[in-house]
Scaffold this motif. Sequence first.
Motif, PDB file in Angstrom:
ATOM      1  N   LEU A  66      47.009   7.035 -28.753  1.00 56.88           N
ATOM      2  CA  LEU A  66      46.958   8.317 -29.453  1.00 56.88           C
ATOM      3  C   LEU A  66      46.229   8.206 -30.786  1.00 56.88           C
ATOM      4  O   LEU A  66      45.511   9.127 -31.176  1.00 56.88           O
ATOM      5  N   LEU A  67      46.383   7.080 -31.466  1.00 52.45           N
ATOM      6  CA  LEU A  67      45.651   6.878 -32.713  1.00 52.45           C
ATOM      7  C   LEU A  67      44.158   6.805 -32.447  1.00 52.45           C
ATOM      8  O   LEU A  67      43.352   7.381 -33.183  1.00 52.45           O
ATOM      9  N   ARG A  68      43.772   6.114 -31.379  1.00 52.53           N
ATOM     10  CA  ARG A  68      42.362   6.055 -30.998  1.00 52.53           C
ATOM     11  C   ARG A  68      41.829   7.454 -30.667  1.00 52.53           C
ATOM     12  O   ARG A  68      40.717   7.819 -31.051  1.00 52.53           O
ATOM     13  N   LYS A  69      42.628   8.256 -29.970  1.00 51.45           N
ATOM     14  CA  LYS A  69      42.222   9.613 -29.619  1.00 51.45           C
ATOM     15  C   LYS A  69      42.017  10.458 -30.872  1.00 51.45           C
ATOM     16  O   LYS A  69      41.028  11.188 -30.981  1.00 51.45           O
ATOM     17  N   VAL A  70      42.934  10.370 -31.826  1.00 52.59           N
ATOM     18  CA  VAL A  70      42.825  11.153 -33.055  1.00 52.59           C
ATOM     19  C   VAL A  70      41.570  10.765 -33.826  1.00 52.59           C
ATOM     20  O   VAL A  70      40.811  11.631 -34.279  1.00 52.59           O
ATOM     21  N   LEU A  71      41.334   9.458 -33.967  1.00 52.12           N
ATOM     22  CA  LEU A  71      40.154   9.006 -34.720  1.00 52.12           C
ATOM     23  C   LEU A  71      38.868   9.448 -34.034  1.00 52.12           C
ATOM     24  O   LEU A  71      37.917   9.870 -34.696  1.00 52.12           O
ATOM     25  N   ASN A  72      38.818   9.360 -32.711  1.00 48.31           N
ATOM     26  CA  ASN A  72      37.621   9.796 -32.002  1.00 48.31           C
ATOM     27  C   ASN A  72      37.462  11.310 -32.043  1.00 48.31           C
ATOM     28  O   ASN A  72      36.340  11.819 -32.132  1.00 48.31           O
ATOM     29  N   ASP A  73      38.565  12.054 -31.977  1.00 54.83           N
ATOM     30  CA  ASP A  73      38.475  13.516 -32.054  1.00 54.83           C
ATOM     31  C   ASP A  73      37.933  13.981 -33.392  1.00 54.83           C
ATOM     32  O   ASP A  73      37.114  14.898 -33.453  1.00 54.83           O
ATOM     33  N   LYS A  74      38.381  13.349 -34.458  1.00 55.19           N
ATOM     34  CA  LYS A  74      37.995  13.807 -35.795  1.00 55.19           C
ATOM     35  C   LYS A  74      36.647  13.249 -36.259  1.00 55.19           C
ATOM     36  O   LYS A  74      35.865  13.962 -36.881  1.00 55.19           O
ATOM     37  N   LEU A  75      36.373  11.967 -35.959  1.00 57.04           N
ATOM     38  CA  LEU A  75      35.211  11.319 -36.564  1.00 57.04           C
ATOM     39  C   LEU A  75      34.048  11.085 -35.611  1.00 57.04           C
ATOM     40  O   LEU A  75      32.902  11.009 -36.054  1.00 57.04           O
ATOM     41  N   ASP A  76      34.298  10.929 -34.333  1.00 61.09           N
ATOM     42  CA  ASP A  76      33.225  10.629 -33.380  1.00 61.09           C
ATOM     43  C   ASP A  76      33.465  11.384 -32.063  1.00 61.09           C
ATOM     44  O   ASP A  76      33.674  10.773 -31.023  1.00 61.09           O
ATOM     45  N   PRO A  77      33.450  12.727 -32.105  1.00 59.93           N
ATOM     46  CA  PRO A  77      33.824  13.480 -30.901  1.00 59.93           C
ATOM     47  C   PRO A  77      32.807  13.370 -29.763  1.00 59.93           C
ATOM     48  O   PRO A  77      33.185  13.470 -28.594  1.00 59.93           O
ATOM     49  N   ALA A  78      31.548  13.141 -30.058  1.00 62.99           N
ATOM     50  CA  ALA A  78      30.538  13.120 -28.999  1.00 62.99           C
ATOM     51  C   ALA A  78      30.519  11.789 -28.246  1.00 62.99           C
ATOM     52  O   ALA A  78      30.605  11.758 -27.020  1.00 62.99           O
ATOM     53  N   GLN A  79      30.433  10.675 -28.965  1.00 62.85           N
ATOM     54  CA  GLN A  79      30.261   9.386 -28.300  1.00 62.85           C
ATOM     55  C   GLN A  79      31.561   8.607 -28.141  1.00 62.85           C
ATOM     56  O   GLN A  79      31.638   7.708 -27.314  1.00 62.85           O
ATOM     57  N   ARG A  80      32.579   8.886 -28.955  1.00 64.91           N
ATOM     58  CA  ARG A  80      33.908   8.274 -28.851  1.00 64.91           C
ATOM     59  C   ARG A  80      33.826   6.744 -28.821  1.00 64.91           C
ATOM     60  O   ARG A  80      34.302   6.097 -27.899  1.00 64.91           O
ATOM     61  N   ARG A  81      33.226   6.164 -29.877  1.00 66.81           N
ATOM     62  CA  ARG A  81      33.008   4.718 -29.941  1.00 66.81           C
ATOM     63  C   ARG A  81      34.091   3.973 -30.700  1.00 66.81           C
ATOM     64  O   ARG A  81      34.079   2.749 -30.745  1.00 66.81           O
ATOM     65  N   ILE A  82      35.032   4.661 -31.308  1.00 64.54           N
ATOM     66  CA  ILE A  82      36.070   3.997 -32.092  1.00 64.54           C
ATOM     67  C   ILE A  82      37.134   3.440 -31.147  1.00 64.54           C
ATOM     68  O   ILE A  82      37.588   4.136 -30.242  1.00 64.54           O
ATOM     69  N   TYR A  83      37.493   2.183 -31.347  1.00 63.90           N
ATOM     70  CA  TYR A  83      38.575   1.598 -30.558  1.00 63.90           C
ATOM     71  C   TYR A  83      39.416   0.694 -31.451  1.00 63.90           C
ATOM     72  O   TYR A  83      39.015   0.327 -32.550  1.00 63.90           O
ATOM     73  N   ILE A  84      40.602   0.355 -30.967  1.00 68.41           N
ATOM     74  CA  ILE A  84      41.566  -0.408 -31.753  1.00 68.41           C
ATOM     75  C   ILE A  84      41.859  -1.719 -31.043  1.00 68.41           C
ATOM     76  O   ILE A  84      42.161  -1.725 -29.849  1.00 68.41           O
ATOM     77  N   GLY A  85      41.753  -2.822 -31.776  1.00 69.38           N
ATOM     78  CA  GLY A  85      42.005  -4.149 -31.220  1.00 69.38           C
ATOM     79  C   GLY A  85      43.243  -4.776 -31.828  1.00 69.38           C
ATOM     80  O   GLY A  85      43.863  -4.242 -32.749  1.00 69.38           O
ATOM     81  N   GLU A  86      43.577  -5.924 -31.297  1.00 67.55           N
ATOM     82  CA  GLU A  86      44.733  -6.673 -31.790  1.00 67.55           C
ATOM     83  C   GLU A  86      44.446  -7.223 -33.182  1.00 67.55           C
ATOM     84  O   GLU A  86      43.311  -7.485 -33.538  1.00 67.55           O
ATOM     85  N   GLY A  87      45.490  -7.419 -33.945  1.00 69.35           N
ATOM     86  CA  GLY A  87      45.348  -7.980 -35.283  1.00 69.35           C
ATOM     87  C   GLY A  87      45.111  -9.473 -35.234  1.00 69.35           C
ATOM     88  O   GLY A  87      45.235 -10.124 -34.196  1.00 69.35           O
TER      89      GLY A  87
END
Length: 159
Positions: A66-87
């Motif tokens: 859901l955090l990945r979805k929110v970030l992609n919806d707000k900041l990169d809606p067309a290409q949806r390149r933001i993803y979240i990895g392990e720390g």
Amino acid sequence: MIQLLMWYNVDFPRLVLILTPTFLRKPKLTEYLKVLVLPITKLHYNWKIKRLDDWYKLNHTGQVCLLRKVLNDKLDPAQRRIYIGEGNSFPRKYIYTRAEKRPAFLGKVYIYQNNEYLSTGSDFIVHVPSEIISSSIHELNSLITFYKLASKRYKIQPI
């Protein structure tokens, strides 16, 4: 599309027309009453937009998907390149003295930054394209801080 009848869907110009007695429903008076109701209509529209925004915030949590979805919806809606990895939290390696009678051989030792160890490392890494980082880093930070759990730490890394 069928309009659902909800308590918050109010058509104020139509309501003014319905509440006006039939013998007073002249074009000039109806338009005058619609103009009088216009500020309430605008206020109601702004409230509905705020309500939708609040529902969006309530329906999205700090879960990774859901955090990945929110970030992609707000900041990169067309290409949806933001993803979240392990720390990257690594255990510390210690060198013991002879009095402690521990093994002296440490094996392969990697040198990490001080903030990458277990007690100080980041819990997740947000991988973001560099053009988004350069253009809207503050919005990115505020979105992540709003949705993440309070105890979690993050690091932003450019792709």
